[in-house]
Design a protein around this motif. Structure first.
Motif, PDB file in Angstrom:
ATOM      1  N   GLU A 139      -7.630  22.709  96.772  1.00  0.00           N
ATOM      2  CA  GLU A 139      -8.012  22.211  95.455  1.00  0.00           C
ATOM      3  C   GLU A 139      -8.294  20.716  95.495  1.00  0.00           C
ATOM      4  OE1 GLU A 139      -6.898  20.212  92.872  1.00  0.00           O
ATOM      5  OE2 GLU A 139      -8.568  20.978  91.669  1.00  0.00           O
ATOM      6  N   PHE A 140      -9.321  20.298  94.771  1.00  0.00           N
ATOM      7  CA  PHE A 140      -9.742  18.905  94.861  1.00  0.00           C
ATOM      8  C   PHE A 140      -9.773  18.192  93.514  1.00  0.00           C
ATOM      9  CE2 PHE A 140     -11.559  15.285  96.690  1.00  0.00           C
ATOM     10  CZ  PHE A 140     -12.658  14.878  95.970  1.00  0.00           C
ATOM     11  N   LEU A 141     -10.409  18.800  92.520  1.00  0.00           N
ATOM     12  CA  LEU A 141     -10.671  18.083  91.266  1.00  0.00           C
ATOM     13  C   LEU A 141      -9.390  17.636  90.575  1.00  0.00           C
ATOM     14  CD1 LEU A 141     -12.513  17.050  89.082  1.00  0.00           C
ATOM     15  CD2 LEU A 141     -12.663  19.345  88.151  1.00  0.00           C
ATOM     16  N   PHE A 142      -8.445  18.529  90.417  1.00  0.00           N
ATOM     17  CA  PHE A 142      -7.196  18.141  89.747  1.00  0.00           C
ATOM     18  C   PHE A 142      -6.473  17.055  90.534  1.00  0.00           C
ATOM     19  CE2 PHE A 142      -7.606  20.755  86.354  1.00  0.00           C
ATOM     20  CZ  PHE A 142      -7.445  22.098  86.554  1.00  0.00           C
ATOM     21  N   ALA A 143      -6.412  17.242  91.851  1.00  0.00           N
ATOM     22  CA  ALA A 143      -5.695  16.258  92.657  1.00  0.00           C
ATOM     23  C   ALA A 143      -6.374  14.900  92.552  1.00  0.00           C
ATOM     24  CB  ALA A 143      -5.638  16.730  94.108  1.00  0.00           C
ATOM     25  N   LEU A 144      -7.690  14.906  92.480  1.00  0.00           N
ATOM     26  CA  LEU A 144      -8.410  13.636  92.384  1.00  0.00           C
ATOM     27  C   LEU A 144      -8.129  12.955  91.055  1.00  0.00           C
ATOM     28  CD1 LEU A 144     -10.687  11.792  93.559  1.00  0.00           C
ATOM     29  CD2 LEU A 144     -12.277  13.161  92.217  1.00  0.00           C
ATOM     30  N   SER A 145      -8.117  13.752  89.980  1.00  0.00           N
ATOM     31  CA  SER A 145      -8.024  13.167  88.647  1.00  0.00           C
ATOM     32  C   SER A 145      -6.610  12.812  88.250  1.00  0.00           C
ATOM     33  CB  SER A 145      -8.557  14.162  87.603  1.00  0.00           C
ATOM     34  OG  SER A 145      -9.747  14.744  88.033  1.00  0.00           O
ATOM     35  N   PRO A 180       5.268  17.646  89.763  1.00  0.00           N
ATOM     36  CA  PRO A 180       5.089  18.571  88.639  1.00  0.00           C
ATOM     37  C   PRO A 180       3.731  18.379  87.980  1.00  0.00           C
ATOM     38  CG  PRO A 180       7.171  17.401  88.448  1.00  0.00           C
ATOM     39  CD  PRO A 180       6.450  16.779  89.579  1.00  0.00           C
ATOM     40  N   GLY A 181       3.268  17.117  87.996  1.00  0.00           N
ATOM     41  CA  GLY A 181       1.987  16.838  87.358  1.00  0.00           C
ATOM     42  C   GLY A 181       0.822  17.515  88.034  1.00  0.00           C
ATOM     43  N   LEU A 182       0.998  17.944  89.277  1.00  0.00           N
ATOM     44  CA  LEU A 182      -0.057  18.691  89.945  1.00  0.00           C
ATOM     45  C   LEU A 182       0.199  20.187  89.881  1.00  0.00           C
ATOM     46  CD1 LEU A 182      -1.167  16.781  93.142  1.00  0.00           C
ATOM     47  CD2 LEU A 182      -2.400  17.149  91.030  1.00  0.00           C
ATOM     48  N   VAL A 183       1.456  20.561  89.999  1.00  0.00           N
ATOM     49  CA  VAL A 183       1.771  21.994  89.985  1.00  0.00           C
ATOM     50  C   VAL A 183       1.326  22.628  88.672  1.00  0.00           C
ATOM     51  CG1 VAL A 183       3.646  23.658  89.965  1.00  0.00           C
ATOM     52  CG2 VAL A 183       3.675  21.797  91.612  1.00  0.00           C
ATOM     53  N   LEU A 184       1.554  21.915  87.589  1.00  0.00           N
ATOM     54  CA  LEU A 184       1.208  22.455  86.273  1.00  0.00           C
ATOM     55  C   LEU A 184      -0.266  22.849  86.171  1.00  0.00           C
ATOM     56  CD1 LEU A 184       3.305  22.761  84.066  1.00  0.00           C
ATOM     57  CD2 LEU A 184       2.308  20.790  82.919  1.00  0.00           C
ATOM     58  N   PRO A 185      -1.197  21.934  86.419  1.00  0.00           N
ATOM     59  CA  PRO A 185      -2.598  22.370  86.341  1.00  0.00           C
ATOM     60  C   PRO A 185      -2.971  23.381  87.408  1.00  0.00           C
ATOM     61  CG  PRO A 185      -2.462  20.059  86.990  1.00  0.00           C
ATOM     62  CD  PRO A 185      -1.096  20.482  86.624  1.00  0.00           C
ATOM     63  N   LEU A 188     -18.768  17.910  76.621  1.00  0.00           N
ATOM     64  CA  LEU A 188     -19.466  18.450  77.795  1.00  0.00           C
ATOM     65  C   LEU A 188     -18.634  19.549  78.443  1.00  0.00           C
ATOM     66  CD1 LEU A 188     -20.900  15.216  79.428  1.00  0.00           C
ATOM     67  CD2 LEU A 188     -22.117  16.933  78.115  1.00  0.00           C
ATOM     68  N   SER A 189     -17.323  19.326  78.538  1.00  0.00           N
ATOM     69  CA  SER A 189     -16.455  20.343  79.142  1.00  0.00           C
ATOM     70  C   SER A 189     -16.544  21.657  78.385  1.00  0.00           C
ATOM     71  CB  SER A 189     -14.992  19.911  79.116  1.00  0.00           C
ATOM     72  OG  SER A 189     -14.818  18.693  79.733  1.00  0.00           O
ATOM     73  N   VAL A 190     -16.530  21.560  77.064  1.00  0.00           N
ATOM     74  CA  VAL A 190     -16.608  22.784  76.261  1.00  0.00           C
ATOM     75  C   VAL A 190     -17.927  23.488  76.523  1.00  0.00           C
ATOM     76  CG1 VAL A 190     -16.732  23.682  73.925  1.00  0.00           C
ATOM     77  CG2 VAL A 190     -15.041  21.959  74.496  1.00  0.00           C
ATOM     78  N   ILE A 244     -10.222  21.668  81.886  1.00  0.00           N
ATOM     79  CA  ILE A 244      -8.784  21.471  81.779  1.00  0.00           C
ATOM     80  C   ILE A 244      -8.398  20.025  82.064  1.00  0.00           C
ATOM     81  CG2 ILE A 244      -6.555  22.391  82.550  1.00  0.00           C
ATOM     82  CD1 ILE A 244      -8.152  24.537  81.472  1.00  0.00           C
ATOM     83  N   VAL A 245      -9.282  19.263  82.704  1.00  0.00           N
ATOM     84  CA  VAL A 245      -8.912  17.915  83.126  1.00  0.00           C
ATOM     85  C   VAL A 245      -8.562  16.979  81.972  1.00  0.00           C
ATOM     86  CG1 VAL A 245      -9.825  15.820  84.167  1.00  0.00           C
ATOM     87  CG2 VAL A 245     -10.026  17.959  85.374  1.00  0.00           C
ATOM     88  N   PRO A 246      -9.398  16.853  80.939  1.00  0.00           N
ATOM     89  CA  PRO A 246      -9.048  15.863  79.909  1.00  0.00           C
ATOM     90  C   PRO A 246      -7.688  16.105  79.261  1.00  0.00           C
ATOM     91  CG  PRO A 246     -11.120  16.988  79.368  1.00  0.00           C
ATOM     92  CD  PRO A 246     -10.699  17.485  80.685  1.00  0.00           C
ATOM     93  N   PRO A 247      -7.371  17.322  78.790  1.00  0.00           N
ATOM     94  CA  PRO A 247      -6.048  17.461  78.171  1.00  0.00           C
ATOM     95  C   PRO A 247      -4.911  17.286  79.164  1.00  0.00           C
ATOM     96  CG  PRO A 247      -7.126  19.596  78.354  1.00  0.00           C
ATOM     97  CD  PRO A 247      -8.134  18.580  78.712  1.00  0.00           C
TER      98      PRO A 247
END
Lengths: 760, 272
Positions: free
Chosen positions: B205-211, B135-140, A731-733, B117-120
């Motif tokens: 930013e929300f999505l990365f921080a949430l995940s 670091p886990g947040l800064v990177l994305p 889905l992401s792709v 970008i979230v899954p990887p």
């Protein structure tokens, strides 16, 4: 400059403060963390009991790990964290339906080795917490769905649904009560629990004893039809389809309903004369039945489990045993009014006072308790069922059609997950090495590319004098490029690769086989994907059109010189600058049933009753689109304003001299010259709109049902609610490709020389 | 003549009201006692209470998310602006082949949907043990912050007058010396603007921080606010108090630097 010193100082202080905290993995003094409901009285009693436990265990700090109290949110976060291997929280409060799911995934510890005294608890509740022969959680408090009735309107509680409808109609007629029967009909788990009670009444099942789907049986269909009958006979208001527990409680509490289906928590509030209009006139009973079934109470409530990765399992168990012992359980019943899970406590003479309901009635309800199907994929099954049930409630489908579709989808889920096969094997380690490998390859590739490009550039056609320039240029550019490749290109490549596999992180026994394009094939026929695309289109077109039009109007109005210009621009910029979730929450508040929007509409007579905006698909879009327009129009206005200010005044002068009207000037000169700026604004906004997530998460959660669920949201659920990483990656792709093609299409159509302008 | 001057005035006033009203309403509601919150409210509240704010900081420890947001946004901004400035200067001033593909590449990356970008990121950070870490947040975050910074800075550098640099180079100064002695002092405002805008994007930013966070010790402000949902009762008072606390610093930043921000945002989009 000074402002920057302040910011730098703040950062410095923050980093120092930050260094003290160790985060998830490792602290100096041992800490045990528990995640549990901590709102209101629950919070009070929990704090008191934790303090008591702490007093007996002075060498370890007992702390709370706050989670949102909403069950859905807590579940998604647990799934996300436990799958990530978090060692905290050590003790988790689980909804009764999560135990088999977490047990099968290996995230919680089997408790048998601690030899808990299971005979002291209600057997049905213990059953619900067992998976493959082991006990995985101890029952903490019981929630059972039951019927609340008005003792002043109804002589005795109805034994059958026919009686209920008759009594309700009677009371509505004779006493002018607004509604007969309210329950939880919003698209969430509460709906399934209500349905479960109707199922018990007609003799239907969700899962048969053999593990087959039973929602399309005649009795199951009859159960749903029973719910719909209330609408048809005017007993149940249509707004029930948006009700969670609180909405129903408020209606009953204000004396506007004869019957209510709800959980025990409501009783104490209903009996409180300070806020309830029906205090002292409320009774409880098991839900009624039909001839083919029996009274049923959906079993809810919470259990306490131990994180499989906890560093202190023995202490964690001590805490679990403590919180579920007789004394603490009795205190919880006293303070919060939650039902104990130990039958012996119901014999306690004071229990009726604590629960504010006759203990005998309570026992009768708990004896009618029916757990939901004990299976690790219950959440996924329930999701499918919720959607279809809700469609029937809002009249989109007939009961039979809805349940037929639900059964079909649920069967597909069971087939795919092969539940009940061998016990979970250890997680494949593929997922671990692959990302690191990919990272290494990506870095090498980028460096190689840069080196080669540099060599070619220096060799081909550059003057001697420029050579150091070029080397310097590449030196400057490489770090940023490397960084971007690592954090963006490599992840995209990984996502594409993952999308070719079947990877469900909750079912490690299914492994991670490569399935090539199967996920894409599934996405193409998945009805929710098609709907999500349509929703995304609705949002994008609606929001972006409004933003461009309003932005243009704003830009035209702002295109003057006046004193307060800076202040005006600043005020207009604030909506753009605040977090999207903040904007969404503010607008959510304004569109609540008692919010300001309804108040205004009511006072000017456009509506005659408060509108529940988030109840209907069409009206739910209004606050969503409006909040996006509110938030981003300033940005668009600024872009267009800059464009306006670049337009040569003399052209307009000439036109005016020639006799052109203001409108003609605008249409013939201004607008065409503004085209590049409009194109840029359109592009940026459209790209943002197709990726919309934050707004939806906070405003509607994709509801009602899934009617406002855009594609990014559905992808998120696939990934981090259901942990279907293979499918979610596909889905992401698709989302990426969609955005990419949109951008290309734009650049072609508008033929804007964005890039050439920059590379001058 | 008077009529024509009046319309934009009315329009502007209307715009300001529309922009400010929701925030004003939140402010009023956040100061309203809990019991009166769901009642029909008035434009000017009858009673004012600070109970929501007090509870926000005492019971919910709102300082921690604020600290987390500051650190993550700060570090990301720092990195993006540092690396981005170098890259942007090269793109704006130095002549070399490959500019257009690089710019196209950067533009393309800025269009990546975050969900892609979230899954990887989730799997990578999990294997590195960096879930729920700074670091886990800064990177994305660099995924969007870097292209944004480069974009803003490139536009800005292009608009700097070349004369001073060229004069310095004619006088024999090397590129690097010119960069440090001449360009940096001139570029300071532009770099600051890019930093402010990047910081704002990171803060929001929300999505990365949430995940990618697990608990309150690393959650950022937007996530912390979104987590305030009760099981049966939504604590609106505290939610709105939190939204205002989250808005206030941003509002101050914007008020202080509005001219810079406007210039930064619009510079890249429209060629003068």
């Amino acid at each position: 400059m000074r402002a920057f010193h302040v910011v730098a100082l703040a950062l410095g202080v923050a980093s120092v403060l930050g260094c003290r905290d160790e985060g998830v993995n490792g602290a100096d003094s041992p800490v045990l963390r528990i995640s549990a409901s901590a709102l209101g009285k629950e919070g009070d009693v929990l704090r008191a009991q934790l303090a008591r436990f702490q007093a007996n265990h002075p060498d370890v700090r007992i702390e709370q790990h706050p989670t949102p109290d909403s069950a859905d949110l807590r579940h998604q976060l647990y799934v996300q964290w436990l799958n990530a291997g978090a060692v905290e929280p050590d003790v988790l409060q689980l909804d009764v339906i999560w135990t088999p799911e977490f047990a099968a995934a290996g995230w919680i510890l089997p408790l048998d080795r601690f030899s808990p005294d299971v005979s002291a608890f209600f057997p049905r509740i213990i059953d619900a917490n067992q998976w493959q022969g082991s006990l995985f959680a101890l029952p903490w408090f019981a929630d059972v769905g039951m019927l609340y009735y008005r003792t002043d309107l109804v002589a005795r509680p109805p034994a059958t649904f026919d009686e209920l409808f008759a009594q309700a109609a009677n009371a509505q007629r004779e006493h002018g009560i607004e509604t007969g029967f309210v329950w939880q009909g919003a698209r969430y788990e509460g709906l399934v629990t209500t349905y479960l009670e109707h199922l018990g009444a007609t003799g239907g099942r969700i899962l048969t004893d053999e593990g087959a789907i039973g929602v399309d049986s005649d009795q199951s269909v009859a159960a749903l039809q029973l719910m719909l009958r209330g609408f048809a006979e005017g007993i149940t208001p249509a707004t029930v389809a948006s009700y969670h527990e609180e909405e129903a409680r408020l209606v009953f509490q204000n004396g506007r309903a004869v019957f209510m289906r709800n959980w025990p928590y409501a009783y104490a509030l209903l009996d409180d004369p300070a806020q309830s209009k029906v205090a002292g006139r409320v009774g409880i009973a098991p839900m009624p039945r039909m001839a083919t079934g029996r009274p049923t109470a959906a079993l809810g409530g919470s259990q306490l489990a131990i994180n499989a990765k906890s560093r202190r399992p023995d202490l964690a168990y001590a805490l679990v045993a403590f919180l579920t012992d007789e004394r603490q359980m009795r205190e919880r019943a006293q303070v919060v009014g939650q039902y104990p899970t130990r039958p012996a406590l119901l014999d306690d003479p004071q229990m009726s006072t604590f629960l504010r309901a006759p203990a005998a009635d309570v026992r009768r309800v708990i004896d009618a308790a029916e757990p939901r199907p004990v299976t690790p994929i219950y959440t996924e099954l329930s999701e499918r069922l919720q959607v279809e049930l809700h469609r029937a409630l809002v009249g989109q489908k007939s009961a039979a059609a809805a349940l037929h579709d639900a059964a079909a989808e649920m069967r597909i889920v069971i087939e795919k997950t092969r539940v009940g096969e061998s016990a979970p094997r250890s997680e494949s380690s593929n997922g671990r090495m692959l990302p690191l490998l990919g990272l290494a390859i990506a870095s090498v590739a980028v460096i190689a590319f840069v080196a080669i490009a540099r060599r070619r550039a220096t060799r081909v056609g550059s003057l001697r004098a420029k050579a150091p320039d070029v080397r310097l240029a590449w030196a400057f550019v490489t770090p940023a490029l490397l960084c971007i490749s690592v954090v963006a290109v490599f992840p995209l490549a990984w996502t594409v690769w993952e999308s070719l596999h079947n990877d469900d992180l909750r079912l490690p026994w299914t492994g991670r086989p490569i399935v090539w394009l199967a996920n894409y094939a599934e996405a193409v026929v998945d009805p929710r994907v098609g709907e999500a695309v349509v929703h995304t289109a609705i949002f994008t077109i609606g929001a972006v059109t409004l933003e461009i039009v309003c932005g243009l109007l704003c830009a035209l109005a702002l295109n003057r010189d006046y004193r307060a210009r800076g202040l005006v621009r600043a005020v207009l910029l604030i909506p753009w600058a605040i977090p999207t979730v903040v904007a969404a929450l503010v607008w959510n508040f304004m569109f609540q049933p008692v919010g300001v929007t309804n108040q205004v509409l009511l006072s000017i007579g456009l509506i005659d009753a408060p509108l529940v905006w988030f109840n209907y698909a069409v009206t739910a879009w209004v606050p969503i689109i409006l909040s996006d327009v509110w938030k981003t129009t300033p940005f668009v206005a600024l872009l267009l304003l800059a464009g306006l200010q670049n337009i040569d005044e003399t052209l307009l002068e000439a036109a005016r001299v020639d006799g052109a009207s203001a409108w003609q000037q605008f249409w013939r000169i201004t607008l065409p010259l503004l085209k590049p700026a409009i194109a840029v604004a359109l592009l940026f906004r459209a790209l943002d709109a197709v990726r919309v997530f934050d707004l939806i998460y906070v405003l509607s959660g994709g509801g009602p049902g899934t009617s406002t669920e855009p594609i990014a949201f559905y992808t998120f659920n696939a990934l981090l609610q259901n942990l279907r990483f293979g499918y979610g990656s596909a889905l992401s792709v698709l989302v990426f490709l969609g955005a990419f093609m949109l951008a290309i299409a734009f650049m072609r159509v508008m033929s804007t020389d964005l890039l050439r302008g920059h590379a001058r | 003549m008077r009529g024509r001057a009046l319309t934009p005035l009315i329009a502007t006033t209307l715009m300001v009201i529309v922009a400010a009203f929701p925030l004003y309403w939140s402010l009023v509601s956040s100061l309203t006692p809990e019991a009166q919150l769901l009642e029909p409210a008035r434009f000017v509240p009858r009673t004012i209470t600070l109970e929501h704010y007090v509870r926000l900081f005492e019971e919910r420890d709102f300082w921690t998310p604020i600290r987390n947001s500051l650190i993550v946004a700060g570090v990301t901004t720092l990195l993006s602006v540092l690396l981005g400035s170098l890259c942007a200067y090269a793109l704006a001033r130095l002549r070399f082949r490959g500019k257009t593909p690089i710019l196209a590449f950067i533009l393309a990356v800025s269009m990546f949907p975050q969900i892609t970008i979230v899954p990887p990121m989730y799997v990578l950070l999990r294997s590195l043990g960096l879930i729920n870490s700074f670091p886990g947040l800064v990177l994305p975050y660099l995924t969007f912050a870097m292209p944004l910074a480069i974009w803003l800075l490139t536009s800005f550098f292009q608009q700097l007058p070349r004369d001073l640099e060229e004069a310095a180079m004619v006088d024999g100064a090397s590129r690097i010396r010119t960069l440090v002695a001449i360009v940096l002092p001139l570029a300071w405002p532009g770099v600051a603007t890019a930093a402010i805008i990047t910081f704002i994007y990171c803060w929001n930013e929300f999505l990365f921080a949430l995940s990618l966070t697990v608990g309150p010790d690393r959650q950022t402000v937007p996530v912390a606010i979104a987590m305030f949902r009760g099981q049966y009762q939504v604590p609106w008072g505290e939610i709105l108090a939190a939204t205002l606390v989250a808005t206030a610093p941003i509002a101050l930043l914007v008020l202080a630097f509005q001219r810079r921000i406007v210039r930064g945002l619009t510079a890249g989009a429209v060629k003068g």
